[in-house]
Design a protein around this motif. Structure first.
Motif, PDB file in Angstrom:
ATOM      1  N   ILE A 198       0.834  -1.205   0.000  1.00 55.02           N
ATOM      2  CA  ILE A 198       0.000   0.000   0.000  1.00 55.02           C
ATOM      3  C   ILE A 198       0.865   1.250   0.000  1.00 55.02           C
ATOM      4  O   ILE A 198       0.580   2.228  -0.704  1.00 55.02           O
ATOM      5  CB  ILE A 198      -0.945  -0.001   1.222  1.00 55.02           C
ATOM      6  CG1 ILE A 198      -1.996  -1.109   1.074  1.00 55.02           C
ATOM      7  CG2 ILE A 198      -1.641   1.357   1.372  1.00 55.02           C
ATOM      8  CD1 ILE A 198      -2.894  -1.263   2.282  1.00 55.02           C
ATOM      9  N   ARG A 199       1.943   1.208   0.765  1.00 55.11           N
ATOM     10  CA  ARG A 199       2.868   2.350   0.794  1.00 55.11           C
ATOM     11  C   ARG A 199       3.506   2.547  -0.581  1.00 55.11           C
ATOM     12  O   ARG A 199       3.680   3.679  -1.041  1.00 55.11           O
ATOM     13  CB  ARG A 199       3.937   2.136   1.860  1.00 55.11           C
ATOM     14  CG  ARG A 199       4.851   3.346   2.071  1.00 55.11           C
ATOM     15  CD  ARG A 199       5.614   3.251   3.374  1.00 55.11           C
ATOM     16  NE  ARG A 199       6.401   2.024   3.469  1.00 55.11           N
ATOM     17  CZ  ARG A 199       6.110   1.005   4.278  1.00 55.11           C
ATOM     18  NH1 ARG A 199       5.038   1.074   5.070  1.00 55.11           N
ATOM     19  NH2 ARG A 199       6.870  -0.068   4.302  1.00 55.11           N
ATOM     20  N   GLN A 200       3.857   1.442  -1.257  1.00 48.92           N
ATOM     21  CA  GLN A 200       4.435   1.537  -2.601  1.00 48.92           C
ATOM     22  C   GLN A 200       3.445   2.185  -3.568  1.00 48.92           C
ATOM     23  O   GLN A 200       3.823   3.028  -4.394  1.00 48.92           O
ATOM     24  CB  GLN A 200       4.833   0.145  -3.105  1.00 48.92           C
ATOM     25  CG  GLN A 200       6.035  -0.457  -2.389  1.00 48.92           C
ATOM     26  CD  GLN A 200       6.302  -1.892  -2.819  1.00 48.92           C
ATOM     27  OE1 GLN A 200       5.440  -2.546  -3.413  1.00 48.92           O
ATOM     28  NE2 GLN A 200       7.474  -2.396  -2.507  1.00 48.92           N
ATOM     29  N   VAL A 201       2.180   1.768  -3.476  1.00 45.77           N
ATOM     30  CA  VAL A 201       1.140   2.337  -4.342  1.00 45.77           C
ATOM     31  C   VAL A 201       0.996   3.837  -4.075  1.00 45.77           C
ATOM     32  O   VAL A 201       0.987   4.654  -5.011  1.00 45.77           O
ATOM     33  CB  VAL A 201      -0.205   1.627  -4.114  1.00 45.77           C
ATOM     34  CG1 VAL A 201      -1.337   2.388  -4.804  1.00 45.77           C
ATOM     35  CG2 VAL A 201      -0.159   0.194  -4.632  1.00 45.77           C
ATOM     36  N   LYS A 202       0.898   4.201  -2.811  1.00 44.07           N
ATOM     37  CA  LYS A 202       0.684   5.609  -2.463  1.00 44.07           C
ATOM     38  C   LYS A 202       1.898   6.474  -2.809  1.00 44.07           C
ATOM     39  O   LYS A 202       1.748   7.672  -3.082  1.00 44.07           O
ATOM     40  CB  LYS A 202       0.338   5.728  -0.979  1.00 44.07           C
ATOM     41  CG  LYS A 202      -1.041   5.149  -0.658  1.00 44.07           C
ATOM     42  CD  LYS A 202      -1.419   5.358   0.801  1.00 44.07           C
ATOM     43  CE  LYS A 202      -2.846   4.877   1.056  1.00 44.07           C
ATOM     44  NZ  LYS A 202      -3.270   5.060   2.464  1.00 44.07           N
ATOM     45  N   ASP A 203       3.086   5.876  -2.822  1.00 51.57           N
ATOM     46  CA  ASP A 203       4.284   6.619  -3.228  1.00 51.57           C
ATOM     47  C   ASP A 203       4.315   6.829  -4.744  1.00 51.57           C
ATOM     48  O   ASP A 203       4.954   7.768  -5.233  1.00 51.57           O
ATOM     49  CB  ASP A 203       5.552   5.875  -2.794  1.00 51.57           C
ATOM     50  CG  ASP A 203       5.803   5.956  -1.293  1.00 51.57           C
ATOM     51  OD1 ASP A 203       5.189   6.827  -0.630  1.00 51.57           O
ATOM     52  OD2 ASP A 203       6.594   5.145  -0.777  1.00 51.57           O
ATOM     53  N   THR A 204       3.624   5.950  -5.477  1.00 46.06           N
ATOM     54  CA  THR A 204       3.606   6.037  -6.936  1.00 46.06           C
ATOM     55  C   THR A 204       2.519   6.977  -7.445  1.00 46.06           C
ATOM     56  O   THR A 204       2.689   7.635  -8.479  1.00 46.06           O
ATOM     57  CB  THR A 204       3.412   4.635  -7.553  1.00 46.06           C
ATOM     58  OG1 THR A 204       4.429   3.750  -7.062  1.00 46.06           O
ATOM     59  CG2 THR A 204       3.489   4.674  -9.069  1.00 46.06           C
ATOM     60  N   LEU A 205       1.415   7.067  -6.728  1.00 42.41           N
ATOM     61  CA  LEU A 205       0.271   7.867  -7.179  1.00 42.41           C
ATOM     62  C   LEU A 205       0.621   9.313  -7.526  1.00 42.41           C
ATOM     63  O   LEU A 205       0.148   9.835  -8.549  1.00 42.41           O
ATOM     64  CB  LEU A 205      -0.832   7.842  -6.113  1.00 42.41           C
ATOM     65  CG  LEU A 205      -1.605   6.526  -5.979  1.00 42.41           C
ATOM     66  CD1 LEU A 205      -2.496   6.553  -4.745  1.00 42.41           C
ATOM     67  CD2 LEU A 205      -2.432   6.271  -7.235  1.00 42.41           C
ATOM     68  N   PRO A 206       1.449  10.007  -6.736  1.00 42.20           N
ATOM     69  CA  PRO A 206       1.768  11.404  -7.081  1.00 42.20           C
ATOM     70  C   PRO A 206       2.531  11.564  -8.391  1.00 42.20           C
ATOM     71  O   PRO A 206       2.611  12.673  -8.934  1.00 42.20           O
ATOM     72  CB  PRO A 206       2.629  11.869  -5.891  1.00 42.20           C
ATOM     73  CG  PRO A 206       2.275  10.949  -4.775  1.00 42.20           C
ATOM     74  CD  PRO A 206       2.013   9.637  -5.432  1.00 42.20           C
ATOM     75  N   LEU A 207       3.087  10.471  -8.915  1.00 43.08           N
ATOM     76  CA  LEU A 207       3.855  10.536 -10.158  1.00 43.08           C
ATOM     77  C   LEU A 207       2.958  10.539 -11.394  1.00 43.08           C
ATOM     78  O   LEU A 207       3.428  10.810 -12.504  1.00 43.08           O
ATOM     79  CB  LEU A 207       4.831   9.349 -10.236  1.00 43.08           C
ATOM     80  CG  LEU A 207       5.855   9.239  -9.101  1.00 43.08           C
ATOM     81  CD1 LEU A 207       6.669   7.956  -9.244  1.00 43.08           C
ATOM     82  CD2 LEU A 207       6.786  10.447  -9.084  1.00 43.08           C
ATOM     83  N   LEU A 208       1.680  10.235 -11.210  1.00 43.35           N
ATOM     84  CA  LEU A 208       0.753  10.191 -12.336  1.00 43.35           C
ATOM     85  C   LEU A 208       0.518  11.591 -12.902  1.00 43.35           C
ATOM     86  O   LEU A 208       0.420  12.562 -12.152  1.00 43.35           O
ATOM     87  CB  LEU A 208      -0.582   9.576 -11.910  1.00 43.35           C
ATOM     88  CG  LEU A 208      -0.561   8.102 -11.499  1.00 43.35           C
ATOM     89  CD1 LEU A 208      -1.936   7.658 -11.022  1.00 43.35           C
ATOM     90  CD2 LEU A 208      -0.094   7.231 -12.662  1.00 43.35           C
ATOM     91  N   GLN A 209       0.406  11.647 -14.238  1.00 39.99           N
ATOM     92  CA  GLN A 209       0.164  12.926 -14.904  1.00 39.99           C
ATOM     93  C   GLN A 209      -0.971  12.867 -15.916  1.00 39.99           C
ATOM     94  O   GLN A 209      -1.709  13.832 -16.069  1.00 39.99           O
ATOM     95  CB  GLN A 209       1.458  13.388 -15.607  1.00 39.99           C
ATOM     96  CG  GLN A 209       2.573  13.746 -14.642  1.00 39.99           C
ATOM     97  CD  GLN A 209       3.883  13.975 -15.359  1.00 39.99           C
ATOM     98  OE1 GLN A 209       4.609  13.045 -15.679  1.00 39.99           O
ATOM     99  NE2 GLN A 209       4.186  15.233 -15.639  1.00 39.99           N
ATOM    100  N   ARG A 210      -1.106  11.732 -16.621  1.00 37.42           N
ATOM    101  CA  ARG A 210      -2.138  11.604 -17.643  1.00 37.42           C
ATOM    102  C   ARG A 210      -2.872  10.285 -17.471  1.00 37.42           C
ATOM    103  O   ARG A 210      -2.261   9.236 -17.252  1.00 37.42           O
ATOM    104  CB  ARG A 210      -1.533  11.659 -19.051  1.00 37.42           C
ATOM    105  CG  ARG A 210      -0.572  12.801 -19.293  1.00 37.42           C
ATOM    106  CD  ARG A 210      -1.252  14.164 -19.159  1.00 37.42           C
ATOM    107  NE  ARG A 210      -2.032  14.508 -20.332  1.00 37.42           N
ATOM    108  CZ  ARG A 210      -2.977  15.455 -20.320  1.00 37.42           C
ATOM    109  NH1 ARG A 210      -3.272  16.083 -19.200  1.00 37.42           N
ATOM    110  NH2 ARG A 210      -3.619  15.734 -21.431  1.00 37.42           N
ATOM    111  N   SER A 211      -4.212  10.361 -17.575  1.00 36.02           N
ATOM    112  CA  SER A 211      -5.049   9.170 -17.429  1.00 36.02           C
ATOM    113  C   SER A 211      -5.951   9.036 -18.645  1.00 36.02           C
ATOM    114  O   SER A 211      -6.593  10.010 -19.069  1.00 36.02           O
ATOM    115  CB  SER A 211      -5.900   9.264 -16.157  1.00 36.02           C
ATOM    116  OG  SER A 211      -5.082   9.208 -15.010  1.00 36.02           O
TER     117      SER A 211
END
Length: 243
Positions: A198-211
């Protein structure tokens, strides 16, 4: 004379026993050596197979790194077009270029009431929850995706009817927008992940830019630009209203 013959027979008997023991000993040594040779041959074969696999993995990584700089100057639309081409041609090397070697790709599915999230670093090893199919089987459903940059359309389960070609969305097509909606979705909180995951997922989420949303399937593809290269960080392969 008879006693002398018995006395002479004793050494011959001992000699024969000694000879038989020697032959038995040599036979055992030959058997052990043969087994040892077989074990060594098997061990060498196993080592050669492992070395071959290691070489393939190294070559694959070199291909990924060698091709990566070509994406540095690409716009998102160009990069996504390359991703779609790789998907439609089942080009594993090209798709793997979109997967960050450290962050990986999180695939979100929903086999039942709760979502399932799978962490992927090599697309060849991923199998979808339904029938263990490969990632590339989604190309049969996502045959085209002409991007339109605008807010995602609204969705209503009551308006969905696949038999009539109704997706349930207020508009149909392929839409690209910001990642805020997915970042707030919270799938990871219900996907039976460990605290570390879960921590890995939450650390990755801010890197998203386009969906990207593909309304015909409701599949979503979420990208982030890392070190100048667009990476696929999350893919949501969930059919709506199915839980």
């Amino acid at each position: 004379m008879q006693q002398k013959r018995r006395i002479e027979a004793i050494p011959k008997s001992k000699h024969m026993c000694s000879k038989m023991l020697t032959l038995l000993y040599l036979t055992l040594l030959t058997g052990i050596a043969s087994c040892g040779s077989g074990d060594r041959e098997n061990s060498m074969a196993d080592e050669q197979a492992r070395e071959h696999q290691r070489l393939e993995e190294v070559q694959e990584e070199h291909l990924r790194r060698d091709r990566a700089p070509a994406q540095d100057s690409l716009s998102f639309e160009q990069a996504f077009s390359h991703f779609m081409t790789a998907l439609q041609t089942a080009d594993t090397s090209a798709v793997n270029q979109f997967i960050h070697p450290d962050l990986g790709l999180w695939v979100v599915e929903q086999p039942g009431a709760l979502p399932k999230m799978t962490h992927v670093t090599d697309i060849r090893k991923f199998r979808r929850e339904f029938q263990g199919r490969s990632f590339f089987t989604i190309r049969d459903e996502v045959k085209a995706c002409d991007l339109r940059e605008e807010a995602w359309p609204s969705f209503d389960c009551g308006n969905m009817d696949y038999d009539r070609g109704q997706s349930g969305y207020s508009k149909d097509g392929c839409f690209v927008a910001g990642p805020a909606k997915f970042q707030k979705s919270g799938y990871w909180d219900y996907a039976s992940l460990s605290e570390t995951e879960i921590r890995q997922v939450k650390d990755t989420l801010p890197l998203l830019q386009r969906s990207v949303l593909h309304t015909a399937t409701s599949f979503e593809f979420h990208f982030g630009q890392i070190d100048g290269q667009w990476r696929l960080l999350f893919a949501k392969l969930i059919y709506p209203c199915s839980a």
